[in-house]
Write a protein that holds these residues in place. Sequence first.
Motif, short mmCIF file in Angstrom:
data_model
loop_
_atom_site.label_atom_id
_atom_site.label_comp_id
_atom_site.label_asym_id
_atom_site.label_seq_id
_atom_site.Cartn_x
_atom_site.Cartn_y
_atom_site.Cartn_z
N GLN A 90 0.84 -1.19 0.00
CA GLN A 90 0.00 0.00 0.00
C GLN A 90 0.88 1.25 0.00
O GLN A 90 1.96 1.26 0.59
CB GLN A 90 -0.93 0.00 1.21
N ALA A 91 0.40 2.29 -0.66
CA ALA A 91 1.15 3.54 -0.76
C ALA A 91 0.20 4.72 -0.85
O ALA A 91 -0.98 4.56 -1.20
CB ALA A 91 2.08 3.51 -1.97
N LEU A 92 0.71 5.88 -0.54
CA LEU A 92 0.01 7.13 -0.76
C LEU A 92 0.83 8.01 -1.69
O LEU A 92 2.07 8.01 -1.62
CB LEU A 92 -0.21 7.89 0.56
N VAL A 93 0.13 8.77 -2.53
CA VAL A 93 0.77 9.79 -3.35
C VAL A 93 0.10 11.12 -3.01
O VAL A 93 -1.12 11.24 -3.06
CB VAL A 93 0.63 9.50 -4.85
N LEU A 94 0.92 12.10 -2.66
CA LEU A 94 0.42 13.41 -2.25
C LEU A 94 1.00 14.48 -3.16
O LEU A 94 2.19 14.45 -3.48
CB LEU A 94 0.81 13.71 -0.79
N LYS A 95 0.15 15.45 -3.55
CA LYS A 95 0.64 16.59 -4.33
C LYS A 95 -0.33 17.74 -4.15
O LYS A 95 -1.48 17.54 -3.73
CB LYS A 95 0.77 16.22 -5.80
N PRO A 96 0.10 18.97 -4.45
CA PRO A 96 -0.81 20.12 -4.30
C PRO A 96 -2.06 19.95 -5.15
O PRO A 96 -1.98 19.59 -6.33
CB PRO A 96 0.04 21.30 -4.77
N ALA A 97 -3.21 20.17 -4.55
CA ALA A 97 -4.47 20.07 -5.28
C ALA A 97 -4.49 21.07 -6.44
O ALA A 97 -4.10 22.23 -6.27
CB ALA A 97 -5.65 20.32 -4.34
N ALA A 99 -2.63 21.05 -9.05
CA ALA A 99 -1.33 21.25 -9.71
C ALA A 99 -1.39 20.76 -11.16
O ALA A 99 -2.01 19.74 -11.45
CB ALA A 99 -0.24 20.52 -8.94
N LYS A 100 -0.72 21.49 -12.04
CA LYS A 100 -0.69 21.14 -13.46
C LYS A 100 0.74 20.84 -13.89
O LYS A 100 1.70 21.36 -13.33
CB LYS A 100 -1.24 22.29 -14.31
N GLY A 101 0.86 20.02 -14.92
CA GLY A 101 2.17 19.74 -15.49
C GLY A 101 3.00 18.81 -14.64
O GLY A 101 2.54 18.22 -13.68
N LYS A 102 4.28 18.71 -15.01
CA LYS A 102 5.20 17.82 -14.31
C LYS A 102 5.85 18.54 -13.14
O LYS A 102 6.34 19.66 -13.27
CB LYS A 102 6.29 17.31 -15.27
N LEU A 103 5.85 17.88 -11.99
CA LEU A 103 6.41 18.44 -10.76
C LEU A 103 7.65 17.66 -10.34
O LEU A 103 7.80 16.48 -10.69
CB LEU A 103 5.39 18.37 -9.64
N ARG A 238 4.81 8.12 -13.53
CA ARG A 238 3.63 8.97 -13.46
C ARG A 238 3.76 10.16 -14.41
O ARG A 238 4.83 10.78 -14.51
CB ARG A 238 3.44 9.48 -12.02
N PRO A 239 2.66 10.54 -15.08
CA PRO A 239 2.72 11.67 -16.01
C PRO A 239 2.90 13.02 -15.32
O PRO A 239 3.26 14.00 -15.98
CB PRO A 239 1.37 11.59 -16.73
N ASP A 240 2.66 13.07 -14.00
CA ASP A 240 2.79 14.35 -13.29
C ASP A 240 4.17 14.52 -12.65
O ASP A 240 4.38 15.47 -11.89
CB ASP A 240 1.69 14.51 -12.23
N VAL A 241 5.11 13.62 -12.94
CA VAL A 241 6.43 13.68 -12.32
C VAL A 241 7.50 14.00 -13.35
O VAL A 241 7.55 13.39 -14.43
CB VAL A 241 6.76 12.34 -11.62
N ASP A 242 8.36 14.97 -13.02
CA ASP A 242 9.53 15.28 -13.83
C ASP A 242 10.64 14.33 -13.40
O ASP A 242 11.22 14.48 -12.32
CB ASP A 242 9.95 16.74 -13.60
#
Length: 383
Positions: A90-97, A99-103, A238-242
């Motif tokens: 099990q895992a969690l992924v957290l990011k700013p609500a 957010a657009k593009g790659k972070l 993930r598409p949201d990760v640089d």
Amino acid sequence: MAVNGQSIIGPYGPWVDGLIKDSLPKFSYRNPSFTNLEQWKALALDRTRERMGIPDTGPLPVVTRHDSHVHDGLEIESISWQLPYGRPTQALVLKPAGAKGKLPAILAFHDHGGNKYFGLRKITRTGKGQHELMVEHQDHYYEGKAWANEIAKRGYVVMVSDAFTFASRRVMMEDVPDHLRSGLTDKNSENAGNIAAYNDWAGNHEHIMAKSLFCGGTTWPGVFFAEDKVALDLLLARPDVDEARVGCGGLSGGGLRTVMMAGLDHRIKCAVCVGFMSTWTDFILNKSYTHTWMTYVPRLPEELDFPEILGLRVPLPTLVLNDKEDQLYTLPEMEKADKILADIYEKAGFSDNYKASYYPGPHKFDADMQQEAFSWWDKWLKA
């Protein structure tokens, strides 16, 4: 250096320590014979991987997405994946609500803390109710912070997964022979008393797990690395990760996982090791009894001192945060480890890419330490 001239294994301490003290470790970059950085890294990495006995986890698993919600400005995803062995991770992924593009991204490692019932919950909050023991845990080690949430708020995608033998990856009572269960069951497991009993059992079970891993030709650090590499693979996919801006870090057992992950996988561009840095000598003479079976890689101390595992990532940016009164190490050996890493980076010509800091107090990752860690990640991953 032994404390007060005595060792935890009595008169055998100086002899055992001497087995790795006659000269520099064979694959230490501090040896004058190593003059080409990349050639040394190739040799040392191959030997370290061999000693760790890293198991094959098969093809990249499929991620199951269970839930997504917004809490305290963060989008929080609950996911899992199935390895070829054990229950799903099990895992969690957290990011700013929103957010657009790659972070930029952080692979955040939870601690050990003598508590295998919990894993990712040690450093996160989801807004869906926090176990009272995790409130206490975060107060004790993190000055009341869920640090994975705090770094995510600064503009990162953060993944936190349960480590091998913790939480979703823990050994369940129903899966071991009855005579090894100490009368415990998996029922009513969230009860504080049952959790304490399980953690006692799991602590006493560590030597059994370690012996079995050794018999299987692997090591606990090798399994940690294999499973954390899967998490890194999934994070990078993930598409949201640089993928060019990814870091990792954690306290204690999370610091150990940082040493192995950042040392061996250089897709980790920036590392922060907290509360897990000393020398093999410190473990031999003074402190192995304060550590778990998760630390050790047979034969590797002949070839690399403990900090040199993390040093395999030179010249990539590396921060080590120490507590001066950390009960898990002695300060002189922490300082020796610091000098070893500083010497490696200096020889490579990248002294500015390494830093170690010392904070007052016992074993912890408090708010001031977190701010230094976050600033270090920002410096190298947001430039």
